[in-house]
Write a protein that holds these residues in place. Structure first.
Motif, PDB file in Angstrom:
ATOM      1  N   THR A  16      32.490  46.073  38.247  1.00  0.00           N
ATOM      2  CA  THR A  16      32.696  45.245  36.992  1.00  0.00           C
ATOM      3  C   THR A  16      34.061  45.108  36.894  1.00  0.00           C
ATOM      4  O   THR A  16      34.613  44.069  36.671  1.00  0.00           O
ATOM      5  CB  THR A  16      31.928  45.746  35.736  1.00  0.00           C
ATOM      6  OG1 THR A  16      30.342  45.795  36.417  1.00  0.00           O
ATOM      7  CG2 THR A  16      32.052  45.035  34.655  1.00  0.00           C
ATOM      8  N   ARG A  17      34.910  46.285  36.629  1.00  0.00           N
ATOM      9  CA  ARG A  17      36.203  46.169  36.243  1.00  0.00           C
ATOM     10  C   ARG A  17      37.113  45.457  37.029  1.00  0.00           C
ATOM     11  O   ARG A  17      38.022  44.527  36.742  1.00  0.00           O
ATOM     12  CB  ARG A  17      37.009  47.470  35.937  1.00  0.00           C
ATOM     13  CG  ARG A  17      36.388  48.251  34.654  1.00  0.00           C
ATOM     14  CD  ARG A  17      37.111  49.573  34.452  1.00  0.00           C
ATOM     15  NE  ARG A  17      37.051  50.562  35.647  1.00  0.00           N
ATOM     16  CZ  ARG A  17      35.991  51.173  36.013  1.00  0.00           C
ATOM     17  NH1 ARG A  17      35.056  51.560  34.892  1.00  0.00           N
ATOM     18  NH2 ARG A  17      35.997  52.304  36.846  1.00  0.00           N
ATOM     19  N   MET A  18      36.851  45.513  38.511  1.00  0.00           N
ATOM     20  CA  MET A  18      37.786  44.647  39.386  1.00  0.00           C
ATOM     21  C   MET A  18      37.498  43.311  39.236  1.00  0.00           C
ATOM     22  O   MET A  18      38.639  42.651  39.246  1.00  0.00           O
ATOM     23  CB  MET A  18      37.282  45.426  40.697  1.00  0.00           C
ATOM     24  CG  MET A  18      38.232  44.250  41.782  1.00  0.00           C
ATOM     25  SD  MET A  18      37.370  44.477  43.582  1.00  0.00           S
ATOM     26  CE  MET A  18      35.953  43.473  43.160  1.00  0.00           C
ATOM     27  N   HIS A  19      36.243  42.768  39.152  1.00  0.00           N
ATOM     28  CA  HIS A  19      35.922  41.566  38.950  1.00  0.00           C
ATOM     29  C   HIS A  19      36.519  40.849  37.583  1.00  0.00           C
ATOM     30  O   HIS A  19      37.241  39.808  37.740  1.00  0.00           O
ATOM     31  CB  HIS A  19      34.355  40.957  39.145  1.00  0.00           C
ATOM     32  CG  HIS A  19      34.112  40.919  40.554  1.00  0.00           C
ATOM     33  ND1 HIS A  19      33.430  42.290  41.122  1.00  0.00           N
ATOM     34  CD2 HIS A  19      33.854  40.148  41.628  1.00  0.00           C
ATOM     35  CE1 HIS A  19      33.025  42.004  42.442  1.00  0.00           C
ATOM     36  NE2 HIS A  19      33.504  40.850  42.775  1.00  0.00           N
ATOM     37  N   GLU A  20      36.371  41.731  36.545  1.00  0.00           N
ATOM     38  CA  GLU A  20      36.942  41.197  35.322  1.00  0.00           C
ATOM     39  C   GLU A  20      38.559  41.045  35.062  1.00  0.00           C
ATOM     40  O   GLU A  20      38.973  40.239  34.749  1.00  0.00           O
ATOM     41  CB  GLU A  20      36.282  42.167  34.140  1.00  0.00           C
ATOM     42  CG  GLU A  20      35.022  41.856  33.796  1.00  0.00           C
ATOM     43  CD  GLU A  20      34.415  43.175  32.896  1.00  0.00           C
ATOM     44  OE1 GLU A  20      33.519  42.775  32.407  1.00  0.00           O
ATOM     45  OE2 GLU A  20      35.181  44.164  32.664  1.00  0.00           O
ATOM     46  N   LYS A  21      39.070  41.925  36.190  1.00  0.00           N
ATOM     47  CA  LYS A  21      40.458  41.835  36.222  1.00  0.00           C
ATOM     48  C   LYS A  21      41.131  40.882  37.155  1.00  0.00           C
ATOM     49  O   LYS A  21      42.013  40.162  36.596  1.00  0.00           O
ATOM     50  CB  LYS A  21      41.120  43.235  36.773  1.00  0.00           C
ATOM     51  CG  LYS A  21      42.519  43.416  36.869  1.00  0.00           C
ATOM     52  CD  LYS A  21      42.865  44.585  37.400  1.00  0.00           C
ATOM     53  CE  LYS A  21      44.524  45.020  37.876  1.00  0.00           C
ATOM     54  NZ  LYS A  21      44.780  46.137  38.187  1.00  0.00           N
ATOM     55  N   ILE A  22      40.426  40.367  38.247  1.00  0.00           N
ATOM     56  CA  ILE A  22      40.984  39.770  39.143  1.00  0.00           C
ATOM     57  C   ILE A  22      40.356  38.219  39.416  1.00  0.00           C
ATOM     58  O   ILE A  22      41.169  37.448  39.537  1.00  0.00           O
ATOM     59  CB  ILE A  22      41.071  40.233  40.701  1.00  0.00           C
ATOM     60  CG1 ILE A  22      39.858  40.487  41.418  1.00  0.00           C
ATOM     61  CG2 ILE A  22      41.797  41.472  40.482  1.00  0.00           C
ATOM     62  CD1 ILE A  22      39.847  40.546  42.694  1.00  0.00           C
ATOM     63  N   VAL A  23      39.370  37.925  38.988  1.00  0.00           N
ATOM     64  CA  VAL A  23      38.598  36.615  39.079  1.00  0.00           C
ATOM     65  C   VAL A  23      38.985  36.034  37.438  1.00  0.00           C
ATOM     66  O   VAL A  23      38.623  36.306  36.877  1.00  0.00           O
ATOM     67  CB  VAL A  23      37.158  36.873  39.291  1.00  0.00           C
ATOM     68  CG1 VAL A  23      36.399  35.348  39.279  1.00  0.00           C
ATOM     69  CG2 VAL A  23      36.687  37.612  40.474  1.00  0.00           C
ATOM     70  N   ILE A  24      39.513  34.524  37.948  1.00  0.00           N
ATOM     71  CA  ILE A  24      39.632  33.627  36.974  1.00  0.00           C
ATOM     72  C   ILE A  24      38.227  32.971  36.428  1.00  0.00           C
ATOM     73  O   ILE A  24      37.598  32.301  37.291  1.00  0.00           O
ATOM     74  CB  ILE A  24      40.645  32.662  37.578  1.00  0.00           C
ATOM     75  CG1 ILE A  24      42.022  33.200  37.762  1.00  0.00           C
ATOM     76  CG2 ILE A  24      40.948  31.403  36.518  1.00  0.00           C
ATOM     77  CD1 ILE A  24      42.773  32.245  38.929  1.00  0.00           C
ATOM     78  N   LEU A  25      38.003  32.919  35.229  1.00  0.00           N
ATOM     79  CA  LEU A  25      37.020  32.311  34.626  1.00  0.00           C
ATOM     80  C   LEU A  25      37.360  30.969  33.778  1.00  0.00           C
ATOM     81  O   LEU A  25      38.417  30.986  33.384  1.00  0.00           O
ATOM     82  CB  LEU A  25      36.204  33.271  33.746  1.00  0.00           C
ATOM     83  CG  LEU A  25      35.492  34.428  34.184  1.00  0.00           C
ATOM     84  CD1 LEU A  25      34.790  35.431  33.446  1.00  0.00           C
ATOM     85  CD2 LEU A  25      34.496  34.219  35.506  1.00  0.00           C
TER      86      LEU A  25
END
Length: 150
Positions: free
Chosen positions: A51-60
């Protein structure tokens, strides 16, 4: 198709759906009892780490999504129901249509997964992501994780 195959295929498809809707907490929950990482062994994350990795690197974007579609194909499942273990291999292609840009493939590769059955339900025990082809990730990721290169 066996019930095990159906449940496992549903997990594989659920992962893609959750990523595409930007629900990174739910993506992480898929790996609460699993390890998640790149094919070279980098990352080795568990559920909260995913979860933390996706929140940190993926642009929403303004709609709360990464504007992607993860397409999973060539899925092969091998389940051994007697020991409540299974594995699968699949191809993935990620398409993105960022605002002001055309729909384009941005990355493609393979998933190597392992599953276990607990209390009658199948769950991930491992996902290894191999990146084989890389396009323009500049509108998708803030930074490139280790092991992602084409």
């Amino acid at each position: 198709m066996s019930e095990a195959d159906r449940q496992i295929l549903s997990l594989i498809h659920r992962y893609a759906e959750l990523l595409d809707t930007g629900d990174f907490a739910a993506v992480g929950h898929l790996f609460d009892h699993a390890r998640y990482g790149t094919g070279d062994g980098s990352l080795g994350l568990d559920g909260p780490g995913v979860t933390r990795m996706h929140e940190k690197i993926v642009i929403l974007y303004d709609d709360g999504t990464p504007r992607t579609k993860h397409v999973t194909t060539n899925v092969s499942i091998e389940a051994d129901e007697a020991v409540s273990r299974a594995s699968s291999r699949a191809y993935y292609t990620v398409f993105q249509q960022a605002p002001g840009h055309s729909l384009e493939p941005i990355v493609a590769g393979r998933y190597h997964d392992r599953f276990e059955r607990e209390d009658g339900a199948w769950r991930f025990s491992e996902r290894r992501i191999f990146v084989d082809l890389v396009g323009d990730l500049s509108r998708h990721l803030r930074s490139i994780p280790p092991g992602v290169s084409g």
